[in-house]
Design a protein around this motif. Sequence first.
Motif, PDB file in Angstrom:
ATOM      1  N   VAL A  41     -19.449  18.797  21.380  1.00 30.36           N
ATOM      2  CA  VAL A  41     -20.220  18.689  22.422  1.00 30.36           C
ATOM      3  C   VAL A  41     -21.751  18.276  21.839  1.00 30.36           C
ATOM      4  N   ASN A  42     -22.342  17.183  22.415  1.00 29.53           N
ATOM      5  CA  ASN A  42     -23.559  16.660  21.988  1.00 29.53           C
ATOM      6  C   ASN A  42     -24.788  17.629  22.118  1.00 29.53           C
ATOM      7  N   ASP A  43     -25.143  18.079  21.033  1.00 28.63           N
ATOM      8  CA  ASP A  43     -26.550  18.818  21.242  1.00 28.63           C
ATOM      9  C   ASP A  43     -26.330  20.318  21.882  1.00 28.63           C
ATOM     10  N   ALA A  44     -25.041  20.634  21.672  1.00 31.87           N
ATOM     11  CA  ALA A  44     -25.004  22.077  22.333  1.00 31.87           C
ATOM     12  C   ALA A  44     -26.109  23.186  22.075  1.00 31.87           C
ATOM     13  N   GLY A  80     -17.515  27.700  18.785  1.00 31.90           N
ATOM     14  CA  GLY A  80     -18.768  26.933  18.833  1.00 31.90           C
ATOM     15  C   GLY A  80     -18.533  26.111  19.887  1.00 31.90           C
ATOM     16  N   ASP A  81     -18.772  24.699  19.782  1.00 39.48           N
ATOM     17  CA  ASP A  81     -18.578  23.627  20.882  1.00 39.48           C
ATOM     18  C   ASP A  81     -17.537  22.691  20.392  1.00 39.48           C
ATOM     19  N   ASN A  82     -16.651  23.087  19.588  1.00 42.49           N
ATOM     20  CA  ASN A  82     -15.682  22.150  19.077  1.00 42.49           C
ATOM     21  C   ASN A  82     -14.057  22.484  19.499  1.00 42.49           C
ATOM     22  N   LYS A 126     -18.629  14.002  21.840  1.00 37.76           N
ATOM     23  CA  LYS A 126     -18.281  12.855  21.231  1.00 37.76           C
ATOM     24  C   LYS A 126     -17.048  13.123  20.331  1.00 37.76           C
ATOM     25  N   HIS A 184     -11.224  15.281  16.577  1.00 39.83           N
ATOM     26  CA  HIS A 184     -12.385  16.502  16.422  1.00 39.83           C
ATOM     27  C   HIS A 184     -13.424  16.192  17.397  1.00 39.83           C
ATOM     28  N   VAL A 215     -11.597  25.702  19.329  1.00 41.58           N
ATOM     29  CA  VAL A 215     -11.543  26.452  17.919  1.00 41.58           C
ATOM     30  C   VAL A 215     -12.794  26.836  17.504  1.00 41.58           C
ATOM     31  N   ARG A 248     -22.679  11.320  14.509  1.00 40.06           N
ATOM     32  CA  ARG A 248     -23.952  11.929  14.234  1.00 40.06           C
ATOM     33  C   ARG A 248     -24.831  10.870  13.791  1.00 40.06           C
ATOM     34  N   LYS A 276     -13.178  15.074  10.548  1.00 37.41           N
ATOM     35  CA  LYS A 276     -14.695  15.745  10.685  1.00 37.41           C
ATOM     36  C   LYS A 276     -15.462  14.470   9.883  1.00 37.41           C
TER      37      LYS A 276
HETATM   38  N1  LIG Z   1     -14.464  24.986  14.126  1.00 33.23           N
HETATM   39  C1  LIG Z   1     -15.403  24.476  13.786  1.00 33.23           C
HETATM   40  N2  LIG Z   1     -16.724  24.751  14.494  1.00 33.23           N
HETATM   41  C2  LIG Z   1     -17.941  24.052  13.924  1.00 33.23           C
HETATM   42  C3  LIG Z   1     -17.720  22.754  13.385  1.00 33.23           C
HETATM   43  N3  LIG Z   1     -18.956  22.202  13.058  1.00 33.23           N
HETATM   44  C4  LIG Z   1     -19.892  23.068  13.867  1.00 33.23           C
HETATM   45  N4  LIG Z   1     -19.018  24.133  14.548  1.00 33.23           N
HETATM   46  C5  LIG Z   1     -19.584  25.013  15.621  1.00 33.23           C
HETATM   47  O1  LIG Z   1     -20.301  24.260  16.395  1.00 33.23           O
HETATM   48  C6  LIG Z   1     -21.488  24.946  16.638  1.00 33.23           C
HETATM   49  C7  LIG Z   1     -22.559  23.995  17.018  1.00 33.23           C
HETATM   50  O2  LIG Z   1     -22.810  23.135  15.833  1.00 33.23           O
HETATM   51  P1  LIG Z   1     -23.036  21.440  16.013  1.00 33.23           P
HETATM   52  O3  LIG Z   1     -22.017  20.993  16.726  1.00 33.23           O
HETATM   53  O4  LIG Z   1     -23.156  20.893  14.564  1.00 33.23           O
HETATM   54  O5  LIG Z   1     -24.452  21.487  16.905  1.00 33.23           O
HETATM   55  P2  LIG Z   1     -24.854  20.611  17.921  1.00 33.23           P
HETATM   56  O6  LIG Z   1     -26.005  21.300  18.486  1.00 33.23           O
HETATM   57  O7  LIG Z   1     -24.079  20.342  18.849  1.00 33.23           O
HETATM   58  O8  LIG Z   1     -25.329  19.250  17.541  1.00 33.23           O
HETATM   59  P3  LIG Z   1     -24.679  17.706  17.545  1.00 33.23           P
HETATM   60  O9  LIG Z   1     -23.186  18.179  17.190  1.00 33.23           O
HETATM   61  O10 LIG Z   1     -25.106  17.214  16.258  1.00 33.23           O
HETATM   62  O11 LIG Z   1     -24.917  17.140  18.438  1.00 33.23           O
HETATM   63  C8  LIG Z   1     -21.872  25.759  15.426  1.00 33.23           C
HETATM   64  O12 LIG Z   1     -22.538  26.841  15.544  1.00 33.23           O
HETATM   65  C9  LIG Z   1     -20.438  26.175  15.034  1.00 33.23           C
HETATM   66  O13 LIG Z   1     -20.061  27.332  15.702  1.00 33.23           O
HETATM   67  C10 LIG Z   1     -16.239  22.511  12.760  1.00 33.23           C
HETATM   68  O14 LIG Z   1     -16.164  21.620  11.968  1.00 33.23           O
HETATM   69  N5  LIG Z   1     -15.436  23.550  13.133  1.00 33.23           N
END
Ligand SMILES: Nc1nc2c(ncn2[C@@H]2O[C@H](COP(=O)(O)OP(=O)(O)OP(=O)(O)O)[C@@H](O)[C@H]2O)c(=O)[nH]1
Length: 252
Positions: A144-147, A188-190, A219, A141, A186, A243, A236
Amino acid sequence: MTAAQLTLVQIDNYGPWTVTPEPRREMDLQTLQSRLFADMAQYIGNRGGYVFFTRFDNMVAVTNGLDRRDHELLQESVGNRFPVTVSLGVGVDGVPIDALETATERVQAAGSAQSSDRSEALAGEFRDPEGADDGDVHIAHFDVNDATGKYTDRLNEFDSFINIEHGYASLMKYMREEHGALSFFVGGDNVIAVCPDLTYDEYMGAIDHVADDVDVQLKVGVGSGESPHEAGYAAKHALEDCRYEGTLVEFA
Ligand SMILES: Nc1nc2c(ncn2[C@@H]2O[C@H](COP(=O)(O)OP(=O)(O)OP(=O)(O)O)[C@@H](O)[C@H]2O)c(=O)[nH]1
């Protein structure tokens, strides 16, 4: 021996259907496609599998734990509830791209994606849970860092999307070419990848490549398990460890 069971889901004769008797309203097609994906996610997810929407008319599922009967029921249920049918091809291999290649060849052998003669083809081999190939499936999984700080809270949605898509495109290509792994966006940034058994250095190599290539910092949490759900859920947790520890690669 670890092995992933991959299922190619392909809508039968969908191209012609979208323009018969004349082009159908685009938002109606989008509604159909997203509902079909939602139903796939529910059916396959309830049995411990994963499915990815890829191009919507074709979807890729990781179906370790689902047998031939489960696949037949899925086809029957779709055929009863949607104006389209689906053909399914199944392949098993330790290298995900090879499993998908086999699955795809089986669907292609049953007929063209745009043939009215092919309907609900089901072809393939299934993993034998009692057999020699009852190893774990590996799910990574990526995130992106701090998206939020870099993109979501600073840029308009379209420019955020471009950055995320660049990272995805670079990662999916690298993982496919270097490792035969299949990576899927999938939301967001995933990005979730179904992978062979890879080392810490190999995951670090992927992260370094994407950073150098398109300046997106990823990451990854990696999990293994009997089912895609078990592996993905462990991944996950491993991502949460990244983190907490401030690391870029963690194994569950
Ligand atoms: N599909 C999926 N989307 C997720 C998941 N976790 C977070 N997201 C999506 O990713 C977006 C960003 O969330 P994070 O990745 O937690 O935020 P970030 O700002 O990148 O912070 P860090 O990952 O802690 O660096 C969220 O708004 C969700 O849309 C997950 O387990 N699965």
